[in-house]
Design an enzyme around this catalytic site. Sequence first.
Site, PDB file in Angstrom:
ATOM      1  N   CYS A  95      45.049  43.954  34.168  1.00  0.00           N
ATOM      2  CA  CYS A  95      44.694  45.215  34.344  1.00  0.00           C
ATOM      3  C   CYS A  95      44.161  44.990  36.243  1.00  0.00           C
ATOM      4  O   CYS A  95      44.577  44.744  36.689  1.00  0.00           O
ATOM      5  CB  CYS A  95      43.712  46.345  34.154  1.00  0.00           C
ATOM      6  SG  CYS A  95      42.509  44.897  33.501  1.00  0.00           S
TER       7      CYS A  95
ATOM      8  N   ARG B 134      48.207  53.565  40.928  1.00  0.00           N
ATOM      9  CA  ARG B 134      48.067  51.893  40.799  1.00  0.00           C
ATOM     10  C   ARG B 134      48.937  50.716  40.432  1.00  0.00           C
ATOM     11  O   ARG B 134      49.257  49.901  41.861  1.00  0.00           O
ATOM     12  CB  ARG B 134      46.829  51.740  41.224  1.00  0.00           C
ATOM     13  CG  ARG B 134      45.319  52.311  41.142  1.00  0.00           C
ATOM     14  CD  ARG B 134      43.823  51.928  40.192  1.00  0.00           C
ATOM     15  NE  ARG B 134      43.112  50.675  40.791  1.00  0.00           N
ATOM     16  CZ  ARG B 134      42.590  49.914  40.035  1.00  0.00           C
ATOM     17  NH1 ARG B 134      42.202  50.577  38.949  1.00  0.00           N
ATOM     18  NH2 ARG B 134      42.920  48.629  39.697  1.00  0.00           N
TER      19      ARG B 134
END
Length: 280
Positions: free
Chosen positions: A236, A176
């Site tokens: 995050c 990611r």
Amino acid sequence: MESLVSTEWLEGELGAPDLRVIDASFFLSAEGRDARAEYEAGHIPGAVFMDIDEIADPSNPAPHMFRPEHKFASRMQSLGLGDGNRFVVYDNSPLHSAARGWFMLKSFGAHFVAILDGGLEKWKAEGRPLETGKPQVRHAHFTAALDDTVIADKAYVSGIVHSDGHEIVDARSAARFTGEEAEPRPGLEAGHIPGSKNLPQGKLFNPDNSWKQGDTLRRAFEEAGVDLSKPLVTTCGSGITACVLLFGAHLLGKEDMKLYDGSWSEWGADPATPKAVGPA
């Protein structure tokens, strides 16, 4: 009370009048798991369930953003969590979401907050007691006073992109972070904040789900290229696993650090913010 407590210690403290145990398990929708249902099916005796989705600010388009002080206090009071209590937070999630519960409680002024080392996984593996259902709780008084110096907003992060004086560290998976894997939430670009480092939160744990500590923990940060002598901002997907990095740095004695609460859910949704793809 230490910031990280053992399963043995907690079992010995169960029933203490000032102790409150909190299950802060959280799952992404793609995992197909129901944190509240799992809590009711089996939890540490006396534990209450902290619903991270429910505690978030519903007026903010980014998920899991901090609520105003009075609303956070109201949620804590309804769970029987009050001033003067000692709190032990645990989870049963691969996201290690107990760290989010720890960070919220500390940020709003709770003095005695610990994470259970190894979480419910270790507790169950050792055959320690469980109970089912929902415990009866008595309404408590929780005084919330948010320390906003530990929260970074988008403007703050924009001001330190590529700054040699700060470290921005992303807790998402490598795929990611590099943009190879699409974001689980719609409407977000792939990639990461330019200049940030990648330290997937799972790298801070041993095979038995206990926290790495000491030199082993420090090495995880060093291998990610993180200089812990610099002020730290963690990020995050939505502000959950970024708290894992904050707690890990806390175990190493670090204090000058902030959570970017909006994280990639805010940054990746804004066409005006710079994005990077590929390795750091």
